[in-house]
Write a protein that holds these residues in place. Structure first.
Motif, PDB file in Angstrom:
ATOM      1  N   ASP A  89      -3.238  -3.218  -2.873  1.00  0.00           N
ATOM      2  CA  ASP A  89      -4.344  -3.900  -2.193  1.00  0.00           C
ATOM      3  C   ASP A  89      -4.309  -3.706  -0.684  1.00  0.00           C
ATOM      4  O   ASP A  89      -5.349  -3.664  -0.037  1.00  0.00           O
ATOM      5  N   ASN A  90      -3.115  -3.573  -0.109  1.00  0.00           N
ATOM      6  CA  ASN A  90      -2.996  -3.394   1.345  1.00  0.00           C
ATOM      7  C   ASN A  90      -3.169  -1.943   1.777  1.00  0.00           C
ATOM      8  O   ASN A  90      -3.054  -1.624   2.954  1.00  0.00           O
ATOM      9  N   GLY A  91      -3.431  -1.033   0.828  1.00  0.00           N
ATOM     10  CA  GLY A  91      -3.639   0.380   1.149  1.00  0.00           C
ATOM     11  C   GLY A  91      -2.407   1.246   0.973  1.00  0.00           C
ATOM     12  O   GLY A  91      -2.500   2.468   1.029  1.00  0.00           O
ATOM     13  N   ASP A  92      -1.245   0.610   0.784  1.00  0.00           N
ATOM     14  CA  ASP A  92      -0.028   1.383   0.526  1.00  0.00           C
ATOM     15  C   ASP A  92      -0.164   2.110  -0.810  1.00  0.00           C
ATOM     16  O   ASP A  92      -0.927   1.691  -1.680  1.00  0.00           O
ATOM     17  N   LEU A  93       0.592   3.185  -0.956  1.00  0.00           N
ATOM     18  CA  LEU A  93       0.615   3.931  -2.211  1.00  0.00           C
ATOM     19  C   LEU A  93       1.979   3.799  -2.864  1.00  0.00           C
ATOM     20  O   LEU A  93       3.003   3.760  -2.173  1.00  0.00           O
TER      21      LEU A  93
END
Length: 134
Positions: free
Chosen positions: A85-89
């Motif tokens: 959700d925070n954009g991390d992969l």
């Protein structure tokens, strides 16, 4: 990537040699059969190493640099597990040798972290501590 290797078998071990590291080459008329298992493995992997593989390494990539890893596979056998959700992969690398992954992780510090195996992240932290002490 412009670096050439030769792969062969000796004493029932698969070995990888970089052309630029080969010296005292002797050319003979001896012929060898292509090992189809090795050939299939070469075709199906990005890995240069055939022994001491880790079955899988999970890495977390910071959102700030995630785009680089989404556009192109920067890690060997890279697979996207999910985008957080925070954009991390969360990325997965299967059947890789640590020497293929560690330099890439080091390059991307502080934007990348080894999630599992935990021991691999611990080894990375020890390398950084040694570097900082020098």
């Amino acid at each position: 990537n412009g670096i050439w290797y030769v792969v062969g078998r000796r004493n029932d071990q698969t070995r990888t040699f970089c052309f630029t590291q080969i010296s005292n080459l002797v050319i003979t008329n001896e012929r060898f059969e292509c090992d189809q298992k090795i050939k299939a493995k070469l075709i199906s992997t990005d890995s240069l190493f055939f022994d001491n593989h880790i079955s899988e390494i999970v890495l977390q990539i910071n959102a700030e640099v995630a785009g680089y890893f989404e556009r192109r596979d920067l890690l060997p056998n890279q697979e996207l597990v999910r985008k957080l959700d925070n954009g991390d992969l969360l990325l997965l690398c299967k059947n890789v040798h640590p020497r293929e992954v560690v330099p890439i992780v080091q390059y991307w510090i502080p934007h990348i972290r080894i999630i599992s195996p935990v021991e691999a992240q611990g080894q990375m932290e020890e390398i950084i501590k040694k570097y900082l002490v020098k």
